[in-house]
Design a protein around this motif. Structure first.
Motif, PDB file in Angstrom:
ATOM      1  N   ARG A  13       0.556  -1.229   0.015  1.00 44.04           N
ATOM      2  CA  ARG A  13      -0.119   0.096  -0.054  1.00 44.04           C
ATOM      3  C   ARG A  13       0.876   1.205   0.027  1.00 44.04           C
ATOM      4  NH1 ARG A  13      -5.381  -0.606   3.875  1.00 44.04           N
ATOM      5  NH2 ARG A  13      -6.371  -2.577   2.796  1.00 44.04           N
ATOM      6  N   PRO A  14       0.361   2.606  -0.473  1.00 37.66           N
ATOM      7  CA  PRO A  14       1.069   3.714  -0.513  1.00 37.66           C
ATOM      8  C   PRO A  14       1.435   4.071   1.052  1.00 37.66           C
ATOM      9  CG  PRO A  14      -0.946   3.805  -1.813  1.00 37.66           C
ATOM     10  CD  PRO A  14      -1.095   2.316  -1.095  1.00 37.66           C
ATOM     11  N   LEU A  15       2.504   4.718   1.172  1.00 38.68           N
ATOM     12  CA  LEU A  15       2.882   4.980   2.518  1.00 38.68           C
ATOM     13  C   LEU A  15       3.110   3.816   3.537  1.00 38.68           C
ATOM     14  CD1 LEU A  15       0.872   8.253   3.172  1.00 38.68           C
ATOM     15  CD2 LEU A  15       3.112   8.103   2.117  1.00 38.68           C
ATOM     16  N   TRP A  16       3.549   2.723   2.800  1.00 38.66           N
ATOM     17  CA  TRP A  16       3.734   1.555   3.753  1.00 38.66           C
ATOM     18  C   TRP A  16       2.658   1.060   4.526  1.00 38.66           C
ATOM     19  CZ3 TRP A  16       7.341   5.527   3.408  1.00 38.66           C
ATOM     20  CH2 TRP A  16       8.301   5.176   2.625  1.00 38.66           C
ATOM     21  N   GLY A  17       1.368   1.440   3.975  1.00 35.97           N
ATOM     22  CA  GLY A  17       0.089   1.153   4.753  1.00 35.97           C
ATOM     23  C   GLY A  17      -0.277   1.899   5.798  1.00 35.97           C
ATOM     24  N   LEU A  18       0.490   2.781   6.231  1.00 35.69           N
ATOM     25  CA  LEU A  18       0.266   3.631   7.448  1.00 35.69           C
ATOM     26  C   LEU A  18      -0.920   4.516   6.998  1.00 35.69           C
ATOM     27  CD1 LEU A  18       3.643   4.877   8.438  1.00 35.69           C
ATOM     28  CD2 LEU A  18       2.586   2.882   8.890  1.00 35.69           C
ATOM     29  N   SER A  19      -1.600   4.748   8.141  1.00 28.34           N
ATOM     30  CA  SER A  19      -2.863   5.876   8.187  1.00 28.34           C
ATOM     31  C   SER A  19      -1.969   7.268   8.058  1.00 28.34           C
ATOM     32  CB  SER A  19      -3.607   5.883   9.123  1.00 28.34           C
ATOM     33  OG  SER A  19      -2.815   6.255  10.577  1.00 28.34           O
ATOM     34  N   ARG A  20      -2.962   8.259   7.732  1.00 22.62           N
ATOM     35  CA  ARG A  20      -2.079   9.559   7.506  1.00 22.62           C
ATOM     36  C   ARG A  20      -1.653  10.258   8.719  1.00 22.62           C
ATOM     37  NH1 ARG A  20       0.312  12.413   3.729  1.00 22.62           N
ATOM     38  NH2 ARG A  20      -1.202  11.676   2.508  1.00 22.62           N
ATOM     39  N   PRO A  21      -2.402  10.082  10.090  1.00 23.69           N
ATOM     40  CA  PRO A  21      -1.709  10.339  11.270  1.00 23.69           C
ATOM     41  C   PRO A  21      -0.563   9.486  11.522  1.00 23.69           C
ATOM     42  CG  PRO A  21      -4.042  10.160  11.600  1.00 23.69           C
ATOM     43  CD  PRO A  21      -3.707   9.656  10.028  1.00 23.69           C
ATOM     44  N   GLN A  22      -0.514   8.103  11.488  1.00 19.14           N
ATOM     45  CA  GLN A  22       0.722   7.238  11.631  1.00 19.14           C
ATOM     46  C   GLN A  22       1.897   7.824  10.827  1.00 19.14           C
ATOM     47  OE1 GLN A  22      -0.876   3.712  10.599  1.00 19.14           O
ATOM     48  NE2 GLN A  22      -1.169   2.950  12.838  1.00 19.14           N
TER      49      GLN A  22
END
Length: 410
Positions: A162-171
């Motif tokens: 996933r984009p951003l290594w699957g992190l949520s925006r806050p993470q």
């Protein structure tokens, strides 16, 4: 876990069976991280024992599925999917939509228990539709795989691919903020494990070496120590550069309980496509729009620099023309001269240079004295040696130059 404790005193042996013994991890100490043991090593002071957080184990996660039926829904389709969910071990509630209903995946927690609610819809063709995916009647295996991921990772699902290594925006913002702090200590010449302890981010986001990364630490030909100081460069760019010298990279890894650690792995043998998600944290971030230099204007001063225009400083300094001359100097010495004269860090990708057949110990260059720019000098250093130089920015927006192979991507 059950532990048997035996005590011997006054000729008697007493054994106690202790249930629910806790697992513990050790936080980092002054001697840093021991990747060989995949834990923090011995410290002068007794380490702090912290109970391992085993919350949100899949066995403590309940996935509830609600399917919104169309007004003229097919009862046979509803029966088919109800049976499919039951065979997978999940229950699904088929119901009519309410006014404020929407397709979504949410979760709530209650102590160690986690409840994931999946709301989807049945379309007119009998397919299941969810916020970011669709399943036909023949996609039962894919549906079960997705539900199992939700049971393991919660509403965010598996981070893989996933984009951003699957992190949520806050993470991601929390990680990026930590990576935006400048490195305060000099790590030049230090072995990798000692250098990592100097970054000061492992307490917030612990390092973890993959099995392959641990095995590669002692591989022949690995660098003995970090080639240069990265003090003043932000932690993310500096860490990516330091690990790159040892043939490794890192990326944030979201764990099933929602915490984030920094996973260190060997660099991939093949580079991803330009439009593919990042595999490892980059050595500096690409500048989306590189402004054309205005040679009649002065560079942006440090006092006026803000994150959105700091890279203009580097571009302007590299483009300024002055009397420059270098005579039979090594490639590394030439790059050090450019950095000293412009103040822009020049990060040399030594593994990429070696892979391109560049012998940095022997490669030399000469630039006859003339009125030119340091950017042209960089081109004179890199192009004949099958290298290139890219103006990038670190996490705080400060300019850096990455010198790497012409074949290397991000």
């Amino acid at each position: 876990m059950r532990v048997l404790l035996c005590l011997v005193a006054w000729g008697f042996t007493v054994c106690l069976s202790v249930a629910n013994a806790q697992d513990y991890i050790l936080r980092p100490g002054p001697r840093g991280f021991d990747p060989g043991l995949n834990r923090y090593g011995a410290t002068e002071a007794p380490p702090t024992a912290v109970r391992r957080d085993d919350r949100f184990n899949p066995s403590k996660t309940t996935v509830n599925v609600e399917i919104l039926m169309p007004r003229e829904g097919n009862a046979l389709d509803a029966q088919h999917w109800s049976k499919t969910f039951a065979e997978m071990g999940y229950s699904a509630r088929m119901r009519s939509p309410l006014l404020d209903d929407k397709m979504e995946v949410t979760e709530r927690t209650r102590g160690p228990l986690r409840f994931v609610t999946v709301v989807g819809a049945l379309d007119s063709r009998g397919n299941l539709v969810f916020p970011d995916r669709r399943f036909t009647s023949s996609d039962g295996a894919a549906l079960k795989e997705w539900l199992d991921e939700l049971k393991t990772y919660g509403a965010q699902g598996s981070p893989e691919g996933r984009p951003l290594w699957g992190l949520s925006r806050p993470q991601f913002e929390a990680v990026y903020t930590a990576m935006s702090r400048p490195v305060a200590e000099d790590v030049a010449g230090l072995p990798l494990t000692e250098a990592l302890a100097k970054f000061g981010i492992s307490r917030e986001f612990p390092f973890r070496f993959s099995v392959a990364a641990k095995q590669s630490l002692d591989a022949p030909g690995r660098a003995a120590g970090v080639s240069r100081s990265v003090a003043g460069i932000t932690a993310g760019t500096a860490l990516a550069f330091v690990l790159n010298e040892f043939g490794m990279g890192f990326h944030p890894e979201r764990l099933p309980d929602g915490t984030v650690e920094l996973l260190i792995e060997p660099l991939p043998a093949t580079l991803p496509a330009d439009d593919a998600p990042l595999v490892v944290w980059p050595i500096g971030w690409e500048i989306d729009e590189k402004p054309a230099p205005d040679r009649r204007s002065k560079p942006v001063s440090d006092a006026k620099a803000v994150p959105s225009n700091r890279q203009l400083i580097g571009d302007s300094l590299l483009q300024q023309r002055e009397a420059i001359g270098l005579s039979n100097v090594s490639v590394t010495a030439a790059l050090e001269t450019v950095e000293a004269e412009t103040g822009v860090p020049i990060l040399l990708d030594r593994p990429a240079a070696a892979a391109s057949g560049v012998d940095l110990a022997k490669a030399r260059m000469t630039a006859p004295p003339r009125n030119t720019s340091w950017n042209i000098v960089l081109r004179s250093v890199t192009s004949p040696n099958r290298l290139r130089h890219d103006l990038r920015r670190d996490e705080a927006g400060n300019p850096i130059v990455l010198v790497t192979s012409q074949r290397r991507g991000r």
